[in-house]
Motif scaffolding. Structure first.
Motif, mmCIF file in Angstrom:
data_model
loop_
_atom_site.group_PDB
_atom_site.id
_atom_site.type_symbol
_atom_site.label_atom_id
_atom_site.label_comp_id
_atom_site.label_asym_id
_atom_site.label_seq_id
_atom_site.Cartn_x
_atom_site.Cartn_y
_atom_site.Cartn_z
ATOM 1 N N ASP A 208 -1.461 46.401 -39.250
ATOM 2 C CA ASP A 208 -2.470 46.855 -39.042
ATOM 3 C C ASP A 208 -2.772 48.304 -38.327
ATOM 4 O O ASP A 208 -3.360 49.356 -39.162
ATOM 5 N N THR A 209 -1.028 49.414 -38.975
ATOM 6 C CA THR A 209 -1.547 51.187 -38.246
ATOM 7 C C THR A 209 -0.226 51.163 -39.503
ATOM 8 O O THR A 209 0.919 50.595 -40.275
ATOM 9 N N ALA A 210 0.952 52.446 -40.108
ATOM 10 C CA ALA A 210 1.245 52.961 -40.678
ATOM 11 C C ALA A 210 2.988 53.081 -40.293
ATOM 12 O O ALA A 210 3.519 52.689 -40.830
ATOM 13 N N ALA A 211 3.000 53.069 -39.027
ATOM 14 C CA ALA A 211 4.263 52.876 -38.240
ATOM 15 C C ALA A 211 4.311 51.305 -38.899
ATOM 16 O O ALA A 211 5.833 51.628 -39.551
ATOM 17 N N GLN A 212 3.460 50.408 -38.889
ATOM 18 C CA GLN A 212 3.795 49.155 -38.999
ATOM 19 C C GLN A 212 4.960 49.102 -40.277
ATOM 20 O O GLN A 212 5.678 48.508 -40.510
ATOM 21 N N ILE A 213 3.889 49.454 -41.841
ATOM 22 C CA ILE A 213 4.101 49.507 -43.004
ATOM 23 C C ILE A 213 5.511 50.331 -42.877
ATOM 24 O O ILE A 213 6.231 49.758 -43.758
ATOM 25 N N ARG A 214 5.546 50.793 -42.589
ATOM 26 C CA ARG A 214 6.879 51.974 -42.731
ATOM 27 C C ARG A 214 7.779 51.059 -42.452
ATOM 28 O O ARG A 214 9.080 51.071 -42.913
ATOM 29 N N ASP A 215 8.052 50.151 -40.994
ATOM 30 C CA ASP A 215 9.178 49.820 -40.452
ATOM 31 C C ASP A 215 9.545 48.291 -41.042
ATOM 32 O O ASP A 215 10.944 48.366 -42.169
ATOM 33 N N GLU A 216 8.554 47.996 -41.884
ATOM 34 C CA GLU A 216 8.857 46.912 -43.083
ATOM 35 C C GLU A 216 9.901 47.381 -44.017
ATOM 36 O O GLU A 216 10.365 45.923 -44.301
ATOM 37 N N ILE A 217 8.927 48.792 -44.342
ATOM 38 C CA ILE A 217 10.129 48.768 -46.457
ATOM 39 C C ILE A 217 11.153 49.186 -45.240
ATOM 40 O O ILE A 217 11.563 48.888 -46.310
ATOM 41 N N ARG A 218 11.103 50.099 -44.447
ATOM 42 C CA ARG A 218 12.801 50.459 -44.057
ATOM 43 C C ARG A 218 14.006 49.175 -43.524
ATOM 44 O O ARG A 218 14.782 49.777 -44.146
ATOM 45 N N ALA A 219 12.577 48.464 -43.147
ATOM 46 C CA ALA A 219 14.105 47.324 -43.498
ATOM 47 C C ALA A 219 14.173 46.369 -44.002
ATOM 48 O O ALA A 219 15.306 45.331 -43.972
ATOM 49 N N GLY A 220 13.291 46.235 -45.450
ATOM 50 C CA GLY A 220 13.311 45.213 -46.439
ATOM 51 C C GLY A 220 12.620 44.739 -46.264
ATOM 52 O O GLY A 220 13.135 43.801 -46.922
ATOM 53 N N ARG A 221 11.578 44.285 -45.070
ATOM 54 C CA ARG A 221 11.101 43.342 -45.388
ATOM 55 C C ARG A 221 9.362 42.803 -46.164
ATOM 56 O O ARG A 221 8.631 42.869 -45.421
#
Length: 251
Positions: A208-221
């Motif tokens: 729901d947030t850009a930070a959540q998207i960023r975390d998923e991408i950074r973590a490779g998920r």
């Protein structure tokens, strides 16, 4: 969650925002099995704030996204930098408005903001920062200081570039991203509905947030998906865009 991280809500910079056209974009995105898109309109497009005002009036806003007929439309913008290159900034609409206001002195072609200054200005905002089409000949990012590029969250595997240079461009961007220690994510760069579904990111989580998207991408998920129909989609979109532009009065 399937998301396209580089999209436009207008046919071209010099056209006014059309709600009907925008809704045709969102319908096509959903028909291509997308649950979300990032609206990264050019920061110096005509009447940038009018576009946001219309979206604010028409749609509910949750987290960092508008809810448009069941599609999540994350707020953002695409920013030109002085040394050549484009950077996608995705975040809360309040932050996007504030940052766009700060960029007003840099909205002219001969006065774009320096890359480092843009990074410094966005550092304290909870935003996702992506280097757009980093190996495109007209707007590359390869000449920038690697230490500054490493401050980005990801690089953009861009559908227009895959069409122009071939699918091998995806590997080139991935290698460049690997050199910097960054992930590579997908963006269609759509200005026209037919381009949706050419590339997208399949996130393991619903965000729901850009930070959540960023975390998923950074973590490779996530996985980066490229359609076998990409060439047809992009070519058809480009042809339709040119036909529509010819039929419109563009100042």
């Amino acid at each position: 969650m399937n998301i396209d991280l580089h999209t436009h809500g207008k046919l071209a910079k010099k056209t006014d925002f059309s709600m009907d056209y925008f809704l045709s974009m969102t319908r096509e995105a959903k028909e291509n099995d997308l649950q979300a898109v990032a609206l990264t309109e050019h920061f110096n497009t005509r009447n940038f704030f009018d576009m946001l005002d219309q979206l604010d009036r028409e749609f509910e806003y949750i987290g960092d996204h508008y809810v448009v007929g069941g599609l999540k439309v994350f707020s953002g913008m695409e920013v030109d930098v002085a040394e050549v290159g484009h950077i996608l900034i995705i975040g809360n609409r309040v932050d996007i408005r504030e940052l766009r206001g700060q960029l007003e002195p840099y909205s002219g072609k001969d006065s774009f903001i320096p890359f480092k200054e843009l990074l410094d200005r966005t550092e304290n905002y909870d935003v996702l920062r992506i280097g757009a089409h980093p190996k495109r000949e007209s707007t590359p990012l390869t000449h920038h200081d690697p230490l500054q590029l490493q401050r980005l969250d990801a690089l953009d595997v861009n559908a227009k570039d895959l069409f122009q240079y071939g699918f091998g461009m995806a590997d080139e961007v991935r290698r460049f991203a690997d050199q910097l220690g960054l992930p590579a994510c997908a963006g269609s760069d759509s200005h026209q509905p037919l381009q949706f579904g050419s590339v997208y990111n399949q996130l393991q989580a619903d965000c729901d947030t850009a930070a959540q998207i960023r975390d998923e991408i950074r973590a490779g998920r996530y996985s980066l998906e490229i359609s076998q129909c990409l060439n047809v989609k992009v070519k058809a979109a480009q042809m339709m865009k040119e036909l529509l532009k010819k039929s419109m009065v563009v100042a």
